[in-house]
Design an enzyme around this catalytic site. Structure first.
Site, PDB file in Angstrom:
ATOM      1  N   SER A 108      56.861  -4.829  41.881  1.00 43.47           N
ATOM      2  CA  SER A 108      58.066  -4.024  42.083  1.00 43.47           C
ATOM      3  C   SER A 108      59.249  -4.717  41.442  1.00 43.47           C
ATOM      4  O   SER A 108      59.304  -5.946  41.380  1.00 43.47           O
ATOM      5  CB  SER A 108      58.321  -3.835  43.582  1.00 43.47           C
ATOM      6  OG  SER A 108      59.639  -3.366  43.809  1.00 43.47           O
ATOM      7  N   SER A 109      60.216  -3.922  41.013  1.00 42.84           N
ATOM      8  CA  SER A 109      61.401  -4.495  40.370  1.00 42.84           C
ATOM      9  C   SER A 109      62.264  -5.292  41.341  1.00 42.84           C
ATOM     10  O   SER A 109      63.169  -6.016  40.907  1.00 42.84           O
ATOM     11  CB  SER A 109      62.243  -3.382  39.736  1.00 42.84           C
ATOM     12  OG  SER A 109      62.668  -2.448  40.705  1.00 42.84           O
ATOM     13  N   CYS A 110      61.995  -5.202  42.645  1.00 42.52           N
ATOM     14  CA  CYS A 110      62.793  -5.962  43.617  1.00 42.52           C
ATOM     15  C   CYS A 110      62.494  -7.461  43.550  1.00 42.52           C
ATOM     16  O   CYS A 110      63.151  -8.249  44.225  1.00 42.52           O
ATOM     17  CB  CYS A 110      62.568  -5.445  45.030  1.00 42.52           C
ATOM     18  SG  CYS A 110      60.943  -5.840  45.718  1.00 42.52           S
ATOM     19  N   TYR A 137      59.283  -8.444  51.010  1.00 43.99           N
ATOM     20  CA  TYR A 137      58.427  -7.673  50.093  1.00 43.99           C
ATOM     21  C   TYR A 137      58.435  -8.312  48.714  1.00 43.99           C
ATOM     22  O   TYR A 137      57.387  -8.449  48.065  1.00 43.99           O
ATOM     23  CB  TYR A 137      58.929  -6.230  50.030  1.00 43.99           C
ATOM     24  CG  TYR A 137      58.089  -5.324  49.168  1.00 43.99           C
ATOM     25  CD1 TYR A 137      56.823  -4.917  49.567  1.00 43.99           C
ATOM     26  CD2 TYR A 137      58.584  -4.839  47.952  1.00 43.99           C
ATOM     27  CE1 TYR A 137      56.051  -4.072  48.773  1.00 43.99           C
ATOM     28  CE2 TYR A 137      57.823  -3.989  47.160  1.00 43.99           C
ATOM     29  CZ  TYR A 137      56.569  -3.614  47.574  1.00 43.99           C
ATOM     30  OH  TYR A 137      55.820  -2.770  46.785  1.00 43.99           O
ATOM     31  N   LYS A 141      55.293  -9.936  46.413  1.00 44.47           N
ATOM     32  CA  LYS A 141      54.961  -9.470  45.069  1.00 44.47           C
ATOM     33  C   LYS A 141      55.041 -10.607  44.045  1.00 44.47           C
ATOM     34  O   LYS A 141      54.226 -10.673  43.113  1.00 44.47           O
ATOM     35  CB  LYS A 141      55.875  -8.312  44.667  1.00 44.47           C
ATOM     36  CG  LYS A 141      55.587  -7.030  45.433  1.00 44.47           C
ATOM     37  CD  LYS A 141      54.147  -6.573  45.204  1.00 44.47           C
ATOM     38  CE  LYS A 141      53.815  -5.290  45.920  1.00 44.47           C
ATOM     39  NZ  LYS A 141      52.416  -4.878  45.689  1.00 44.47           N
ATOM     40  N   HIS A 180      62.209   5.927  50.055  1.00 44.47           N
ATOM     41  CA  HIS A 180      63.151   5.425  49.068  1.00 44.47           C
ATOM     42  C   HIS A 180      64.250   6.464  48.840  1.00 44.47           C
ATOM     43  O   HIS A 180      64.197   7.566  49.363  1.00 44.47           O
ATOM     44  CB  HIS A 180      62.424   5.114  47.761  1.00 44.47           C
ATOM     45  CG  HIS A 180      61.524   3.927  47.847  1.00 44.47           C
ATOM     46  ND1 HIS A 180      60.180   4.029  48.120  1.00 44.47           N
ATOM     47  CD2 HIS A 180      61.775   2.597  47.705  1.00 44.47           C
ATOM     48  CE1 HIS A 180      59.637   2.828  48.139  1.00 44.47           C
ATOM     49  NE2 HIS A 180      60.572   1.937  47.887  1.00 44.47           N
TER      50      HIS A 180
END
Length: 308
Positions: A108-110, A137, A141, A180
């Site tokens: 994920s881009s987070c 999270y 990842k 989201h």
């Protein structure tokens, strides 16, 4: 990866996994292995090991994860860290033990630092503090990326990682407590239209910038990279364009056909100020998105409006 190859999709009922499933079927793949979470709890090491020993998949798409928006990420911090670590550790290790030819891990881009320079280049990973609301999270990842790289380095495993931007599409989550921003806005504007509510409240200032990719485009990119790419690190998957939350709300409002106003709840967090992917590496590998944001929103709204 051949059409008769045995392919396991972990998380096939989720938005990403189901898109990958549809993509493989459309490409003529007929030997696809799936398990519902009730049948196989990926957090349980023994169960995952027995599954891999029995099924012996040749290729794995690791799309299973516990996911959610700002509220869910910030509320269930222990669950999001523990569950995601266990899922990916068990699948990646069992793939190694059973000589899986290739595995694709979805992140994920987070994972990027909260204040990383924009657009986000792959090399910006671990160069600053994470966004606090989704830190558990993100840490999970990041660990998944590093585990794939470590197994590549130590054991020679062809395990690759991709980092998609914000996603939407078929099988999205419209629960306002866990969804989201895009599906949440679709549901809010739809309900406001149906109930004649004079205005819709959105979180924060509306100034944060976000990028959105349709899940079908992500599946197409994953399929392309599974066929053509083998390398360490990870590859960003996105569109290379972003939009403010306020403008996104206006776009959704127009698609839904809502005529009321928009209010801002400034007591709610904005989250990361901007998250725009640098997709130059992806483009250099021969893939670019096809579905425009307005086209994608119209598609998903027409699909779900009778069920909201």
């Amino acid at each position: 990866m051949l059409q008769n190859s045995k392919v396991y999709i972990a998380g096939h009922r989720g938005m990403v996994g189901s898109a990958i499933h549809r993509k493989l079927i459309s490409e003529g793949y007929g030997n696809i292995v799936t398990r519902k979470s009730e049948e196989l709890d990926l957090r349980e090491q023994t169960a995952v090991r027995q599954f891999f020993n029995s099924e012996k998949p040749e290729y794995v798409f690791l799309a299973a994860a516990k996911v959610g928006g700002i509220l869910a990420n910030n509320t269930y911090r222990g669950e999001y860290l523990y569950d995601n670590l266990m899922i990916q550790n068990n699948v990646i290790h069992s793939a190694y033990e059973n000589n899986v030819k290739k595995l694709l891990f979805l992140g994920s881009s987070c994972i990027y630092p909260k204040l990383a320079p924009q657009p986000l280049k792959e090399e910006f990973l671990l160069t600053g503090e994470l966004e606090p609301t989704n830190e558990p999270y993100a840490i999970a990842k990041i660990a998944g990326i590093k585990l794939c790289d470590a197994y590549r380095f130590q054991y020679g495993c062809d395990f690759i990682s991709v980092m998609p931007t914000n996603l939407y599409g078929h099988n999205d989550n419209y629960d306002l407590k866990k969804s989201h921003v895009l599906p949440a806005l679709i549901r809010k504007f739809h309900e406001a239209k149906e109930q004649n509510v004079p205005s819709v409240v959105i979180w924060g200032t509306g100034t944060p910038l976000r990028e959105f990719l349709h899940a079908d485009d992500l599946a197409d990119a994953c399929y392309h990279l599974m066929q053509t790419y083998s390398g360490s690190g990870f590859v960003n998957i996105g569109v290379g364009e972003d939009i403010s939350i306020k403008d996104l709300a206006l776009l959704v409002k127009g698609v839904v056909g809502y005529t009321g106003g928009i209010e801002h709840d400034l007591s709610k967090p904005d989250g990361t100020p901007r998250k725009l992917m640098d997709v130059s590496r992806l483009h250099s590998l021969g893939w670019k998105h096809r579905i425009t944001l307005e086209e994608g929103i119209r598609s998903v709204y027409n699909e779900v409006k009778d069920r909201l």
